[in-house]
Design a protein around this motif. Structure first.
Motif, PDB file in Angstrom:
ATOM      1  N   LYS A   1       0.821  -1.220   0.000  1.00 29.01           N
ATOM      2  CA  LYS A   1       0.000   0.000   0.000  1.00 29.01           C
ATOM      3  C   LYS A   1       0.854   1.270   0.000  1.00 29.01           C
TER       4      LYS A   1
ATOM      5  N   GLU B   1       2.679   1.852  -3.324  1.00 25.49           N
ATOM      6  CA  GLU B   1       1.752   2.339  -4.344  1.00 25.49           C
ATOM      7  C   GLU B   1       1.459   3.827  -4.135  1.00 25.49           C
ATOM      8  N   ARG B   2       1.265   4.188  -2.889  1.00 28.34           N
ATOM      9  CA  ARG B   2       1.003   5.598  -2.574  1.00 28.34           C
ATOM     10  C   ARG B   2       2.190   6.471  -2.975  1.00 28.34           C
TER      11      ARG B   2
END
Length: 294
Positions: free
Chosen positions: A51, A54-55
């Protein structure tokens, strides 16, 4: 091992250092794959996979940060890395040992000056209010140049500071390598009619080629490490667009904003890039020069 036990005992402080400050902290990389909360600890925090990566890759600042970091890294590699080699060769050519030692001492001293002091000196010399350089420009009828807030001068200033502070210290390894060159090679070159430049090209540089390649490979491992303290001290609102790099970004989001997992993911990304560069550079070096780390 029993025969050389004292040598192994001398290794203990170094081993303990790397275990304490290099290997054990790698356990903390786990938090880049979780939403880490200090009061819940490692095993109580929620695992979120990729996560944070990806951010980071989708962040609007990613391209800017990557570009700024790469440009500064290339500046250091192109302008700073060769200078200790040239400086070591010039020191090695000095015939007077007294002059050589004095020059060595003078070029080593800046390494022991903290970045806070270095940046303070830069402000004293280059500020528009009382700076020596700008006073000189005014006395010559020229306009003042705001070096410290100009985005055009930021990268040049950063690279020049690194060169002044670290070039002398970087000569130590190359001088040690030059001390191991067989004098008979120079005598043979003289007999063949080689002048100083020919001796430099055909004897000196080939003799330290392996040292240059190994240090270059090691340098690539920290290619994206531009030095947090120096850049952070030189940053301001006017030059942030060209000066914000991964190191300062990690400080802002990790220390100031408390986003520990996200900042760790950014740091891990840098480390992976460094590992890829080291492995690739070592493979290329082994293929073309037969020199490498392993």
């Amino acid at each position: 091992m029993a025969k050389n036990r004292w040598l192994y005992i001398m290794l203990i402080p170094g081993i303990l250092y790397f275990l304490s400050f290099r290997y054990l902290p790698m356990w903390g990389l786990l938090i880049s794959f979780m939403d880490f909360l200090p009061f819940k600890g490692f095993w109580g925090s929620e695992w979120v996979g990729l996560k944070h990566f990806e951010r980071f890759f989708l962040d609007a600042n990613f391209i800017l940060l990557f570009k700024n970091t790469l440009i500064l890294a290339f500046y250091n590699l192109a302008f700073f890395f060769p200078l200790p080699i040239f400086l070591a060769i010039m020191l090695n050519e000095l015939r007077s040992e007294i002059v050589k030692r004095w020059v060595q001492t003078l070029v080593y001293i800046p390494h022991f000056v903290s970045w806070v002091v270095v940046v303070g000196i830069v402000y004293m010399f280059f500020s528009t209010e009382g700076g020596v350089i700008n006073k000189l420009f005014v006395s010559m009828g020229m306009e003042k140049i705001d070096f410290l807030v100009s985005s055009d001068w930021f990268r040049t200033m950063i690279t020049a500071e690194v060169i002044w502070k670290e070039s002398g210290w970087g000569t130590i390894i190359f001088l040690a390598a030059l001390a191991g060159v067989d004098p008979q090679l120079y005598e043979a070159a003289k007999m063949d009619g080689a002048g100083r430049m020919r001796q430099l090209w055909h004897v000196t540089l080939p003799a330290i080629r392996s040292t240059i390649m190994i240090l270059l490979i090691l340098r690539l491992g920290s290619f994206l490490d531009n030095g947090f303290e120096q850049i952070f001290l030189m940053l301001n609102s006017m030059n942030r667009e060209v000066g914000e790099v991964f190191d300062t970004y990690v400080y802002v989001i990790g220390v100031q904003q408390g986003q520990f997992s996200y900042s760790t993911a950014v740091g891990l990304f840098k480390s992976v890039i460094g590992l890829i560069l080291v492995v690739t550079a070592n493979w290329l070096s082994r293929k073309f020069t037969e020199e490498g780390l392993y």
